[in-house]
Design a protein around this motif. Structure first.
Motif, PDB file in Angstrom:
ATOM      1  N   ALA A 337       0.824  -1.199  -0.148  1.00 58.66           N
ATOM      2  CA  ALA A 337       0.064   0.022  -0.055  1.00 58.66           C
ATOM      3  C   ALA A 337       1.030   1.217  -0.115  1.00 58.66           C
ATOM      4  O   ALA A 337       0.577   2.391  -0.541  1.00 58.66           O
ATOM      5  CB  ALA A 337      -0.907   0.055   1.306  1.00 58.66           C
ATOM      6  N   ALA A 338       2.151   1.061   0.755  1.00 58.75           N
ATOM      7  CA  ALA A 338       2.988   2.215   0.844  1.00 58.75           C
ATOM      8  C   ALA A 338       3.536   2.648  -0.589  1.00 58.75           C
ATOM      9  O   ALA A 338       4.274   3.626  -0.823  1.00 58.75           O
ATOM     10  CB  ALA A 338       4.062   1.918   1.697  1.00 58.75           C
ATOM     11  N   LEU A 339       3.346   1.888  -1.747  1.00 63.89           N
ATOM     12  CA  LEU A 339       3.788   2.173  -3.099  1.00 63.89           C
ATOM     13  C   LEU A 339       3.294   3.610  -3.590  1.00 63.89           C
ATOM     14  O   LEU A 339       3.925   4.160  -4.425  1.00 63.89           O
ATOM     15  CB  LEU A 339       3.467   0.917  -4.064  1.00 63.89           C
ATOM     16  CG  LEU A 339       4.534  -0.159  -3.815  1.00 63.89           C
ATOM     17  CD1 LEU A 339       3.675  -1.265  -4.692  1.00 63.89           C
ATOM     18  CD2 LEU A 339       5.755   0.202  -4.447  1.00 63.89           C
ATOM     19  N   THR A 340       2.130   3.799  -3.073  1.00 65.28           N
ATOM     20  CA  THR A 340       1.451   5.094  -3.409  1.00 65.28           C
ATOM     21  C   THR A 340       2.357   6.295  -3.120  1.00 65.28           C
ATOM     22  O   THR A 340       2.177   7.560  -3.725  1.00 65.28           O
ATOM     23  CB  THR A 340       0.096   5.289  -2.702  1.00 65.28           C
ATOM     24  OG1 THR A 340      -0.472   6.448  -3.275  1.00 65.28           O
ATOM     25  CG2 THR A 340       0.365   5.715  -1.164  1.00 65.28           C
ATOM     26  N   LEU A 341       3.318   6.260  -2.148  1.00 67.76           N
ATOM     27  CA  LEU A 341       4.267   7.311  -1.832  1.00 67.76           C
ATOM     28  C   LEU A 341       5.407   7.475  -2.727  1.00 67.76           C
ATOM     29  O   LEU A 341       6.355   8.305  -2.879  1.00 67.76           O
ATOM     30  CB  LEU A 341       4.935   7.006  -0.533  1.00 67.76           C
ATOM     31  CG  LEU A 341       3.849   6.735   0.617  1.00 67.76           C
ATOM     32  CD1 LEU A 341       4.727   6.708   1.777  1.00 67.76           C
ATOM     33  CD2 LEU A 341       3.153   8.167   0.832  1.00 67.76           C
ATOM     34  N   VAL A 342       5.328   6.594  -3.864  1.00 62.17           N
ATOM     35  CA  VAL A 342       6.612   6.692  -4.915  1.00 62.17           C
ATOM     36  C   VAL A 342       6.499   7.959  -5.779  1.00 62.17           C
ATOM     37  O   VAL A 342       7.644   8.518  -6.086  1.00 62.17           O
ATOM     38  CB  VAL A 342       6.780   5.429  -5.885  1.00 62.17           C
ATOM     39  CG1 VAL A 342       7.606   5.512  -6.916  1.00 62.17           C
ATOM     40  CG2 VAL A 342       6.921   4.305  -5.026  1.00 62.17           C
ATOM     41  N   ALA A 343       5.280   8.603  -5.970  1.00 63.11           N
ATOM     42  CA  ALA A 343       5.398   9.717  -6.778  1.00 63.11           C
ATOM     43  C   ALA A 343       5.767  10.831  -6.146  1.00 63.11           C
ATOM     44  O   ALA A 343       6.430  11.815  -6.822  1.00 63.11           O
ATOM     45  CB  ALA A 343       3.853   9.986  -7.126  1.00 63.11           C
ATOM     46  N   GLN A 344       5.879  10.730  -4.913  1.00 63.14           N
ATOM     47  CA  GLN A 344       6.495  11.895  -4.004  1.00 63.14           C
ATOM     48  C   GLN A 344       7.763  11.785  -3.679  1.00 63.14           C
ATOM     49  O   GLN A 344       8.872  12.550  -3.630  1.00 63.14           O
ATOM     50  CB  GLN A 344       5.975  12.165  -2.555  1.00 63.14           C
ATOM     51  CG  GLN A 344       4.361  12.802  -2.704  1.00 63.14           C
ATOM     52  CD  GLN A 344       3.143  11.727  -3.295  1.00 63.14           C
ATOM     53  OE1 GLN A 344       3.448  10.633  -2.975  1.00 63.14           O
ATOM     54  NE2 GLN A 344       2.514  12.172  -4.348  1.00 63.14           N
ATOM     55  N   ALA A 345       8.218  10.444  -3.363  1.00 63.99           N
ATOM     56  CA  ALA A 345       9.721  10.094  -3.233  1.00 63.99           C
ATOM     57  C   ALA A 345      10.035   8.835  -4.007  1.00 63.99           C
ATOM     58  O   ALA A 345      10.140   7.710  -3.674  1.00 63.99           O
ATOM     59  CB  ALA A 345       9.667   9.810  -1.721  1.00 63.99           C
ATOM     60  N   PRO A 346      10.693   8.990  -5.210  1.00 60.82           N
ATOM     61  CA  PRO A 346      10.902   8.033  -6.269  1.00 60.82           C
ATOM     62  C   PRO A 346      11.744   6.895  -5.555  1.00 60.82           C
ATOM     63  O   PRO A 346      11.814   5.677  -6.067  1.00 60.82           O
ATOM     64  CB  PRO A 346      11.495   8.740  -7.381  1.00 60.82           C
ATOM     65  CG  PRO A 346      10.832  10.136  -7.335  1.00 60.82           C
ATOM     66  CD  PRO A 346      10.759  10.465  -5.946  1.00 60.82           C
TER      67      PRO A 346
END
Length: 452
Positions: A337-346
């Motif tokens: 679920a934390a993959l959603t943060l990749v857009a903010q922190a590649p």
């Protein structure tokens, strides 16, 4: 003259593997890795294949669903046949067929043709994998099976990750078709080696013809110091299931165990298939990364997959397999679920790609090992196949929904959480499995003296 009798258990349960069994294990591990490469090359190169076929990326969901349907068909039908006619021939024919169909995947020009060939390829794969696992399980000592079968499936995951690591290189050098040719040819080159080296399962042969001379030949390769008189009858203390291999999954107190294994496999494989199919595309579309970087990030799971068995072995020694799987599956949900943060922190793409291998692929490998060790030889292939078949049915749904959610432009958090949710269901099933097994252990200990 009375025939001499010899137990195969005294040979196969020796903790020392020896050169022969390690060789079989290495070849089967290589076979699993090559099949993993060929199985997931489509997922890792989906954006490039879609561009070549002149279709939108979400349309690749049809291919992923067809692959899952083909594998489900293979899981449900061919392993039942193998419990009747043997494992070795199925492994050889299925591997050769899968290699040929992987190459044929490059010779189509439309989405429909590509989808159909991949459906057939995964039908062959679905019939092959359970028999590789059953064959290895029945040749290895029980004391080492859990760890060895877990590592065997990690080999499959490493092959899948290798497809992501080298796929972009093939494209830069030539084309996506070159990546398919490499995998298919490598698999076909391995088949003749397996034909020479791979034996039939001794435990299977004992259930069909206890005097089959192939049993003695294999046992002498395991322990070169052994000699057997002509006509020796081989026996085993392993309890054999009677009647239909499928009905045997529910006999002798196995019904609840089988249902829980099916639920866990269904939940875990749904998420594994969905993330394996869509993670490179999601990182590209939802995370804003270029396709090559997204593919390499998702394939970084290879390094996590290498570490996964170490983590599971550490946990198993303290908590046992079911409890360890409960923990890793539960944590897997939050990591994915934390993959959603990749857009903010590649940079998180690399960390969570590693976590996909460590937790999700690692848990799936552990589940497969648990299934393989839960059934007797007489219906082991069927047990592995039907548990995997349940997972392939759910994995037909997951990738299709993953493509639909992407096409509908759902928020990243919703997509990642929805695809990871089946991991929680799998964790709950393993928790119940652990509780019921723990409750049954004292009762079985009390009954053991009476059986003796």
């Amino acid at each position: 003259m009375a025939s001499s009798v010899h137990s195969i258990d005294s040979v196969l349960e020796q903790p020392a593997m020896g050169r022969y069994r390690w060789g079989i294990y290495a070849f089967c591990g290589l076979l699993m890795a090559l099949e993993g490469y060929d199985a997931y090359i489509v997922a890792n190169l989906a954006p490039f294949i879609a561009r070549s076929l002149d279709i939108p990326i979400p349309s690749m969901g049809f291919v992923f669903t067809a692959q899952a349907a083909g594998m489900a068909l293979g899981f449900y039908t061919i392993p039942v046949l193998a419990d009747r006619i043997g494992r070795r021939g199925i492994v050889l024919i299925g591997s050769a067929t899968f290699g040929v169909l992987t190459i044929l995947s490059t010779m189509v020009g439309t989405l429909g043709e590509f989808t159909f060939v991949r459906f057939l390829a995964f039908g062959a794969l679905g019939g092959t994998m359970p028999n590789i696992v059953a064959l290895v399980t029945e040749l290895m000592p029980e004391s080492r099976r859990g760890k060895l079968i877990t590592w065997l499936f990690i080999g499959h995951g490493l092959g899948a990750s290798l497809a992501g690591l080298v796929g972009p290189t093939f494209i830069a050098w030539h084309s996506w078709e070159a990546a398919f040719w490499a995998g298919g040819i490598a698999l076909l080159l391995l088949v003749p080696v397996l034909y020479v080296y791979l034996p039939e399962s001794c435990r299977y042969l004992v259930t069909r013809d206890a005097a089959d001379p192939r049993i003695g030949e294999t046992l002498r390769k395991v322990d070169p110091g052994l000699t057997f008189a002509p006509g020796t009858v081989f026996v085993t203390d392993e309890i054999q299931a009677s009647g239909s291999p499928v009905a045997g999954l529910f006999r002798d107190g196995r019904a609840l165990m089988t249902l829980l294994l099916w639920i866990a496999m269904g939940g875990a494989l749904c998420s594994v298939a969905s993330f394996s199919a869509w993670l490179p595309s999601y990182l590209h579309v939802l995370g804003g990364l270029d396709p090559s970087t997204a593919t390499r990030m998702s394939s970084f799971s290879a390094f996590g997959a290498i570490t996964g068995p170490i983590l599971l072995t550490f946990l198993m020694k303290r908590f046992g397999m079911p409890a360890s799987l409960t923990m890793t599956l539960f944590v897997s949900f939050f990591a994915m679920a934390a993959l959603t943060l990749v857009a903010q922190a590649p940079v998180l793409g690399w960390v969570l790609g590693f976590s996909f291998g460590l937790l999700v692929i690692g848990s799936q490998a552990g589940l497969n090992a648990l299934v393989a060790s839960s059934y007797p030889s007489s219906n082991r292939s069927t047990g592995i196949g039907w548990a995997g078949g349940i997972g392939r049915i759910t994995s037909m749904i997951g990738p299709g929904l993953g493509g639909a959610m992407l096409a509908a432009q759902w928020p990243a958090l919703w997509i990642y959480s929805a695809i990871a949710a089946p991991l929680l269901i799998a964790a709950a099933a393993m928790f119940i499995f652990h509780i019921t097994k723990s409750a049954a252990a004292p009762r079985e200990a009390r009954l053991a003296p009476a059986r003796g």
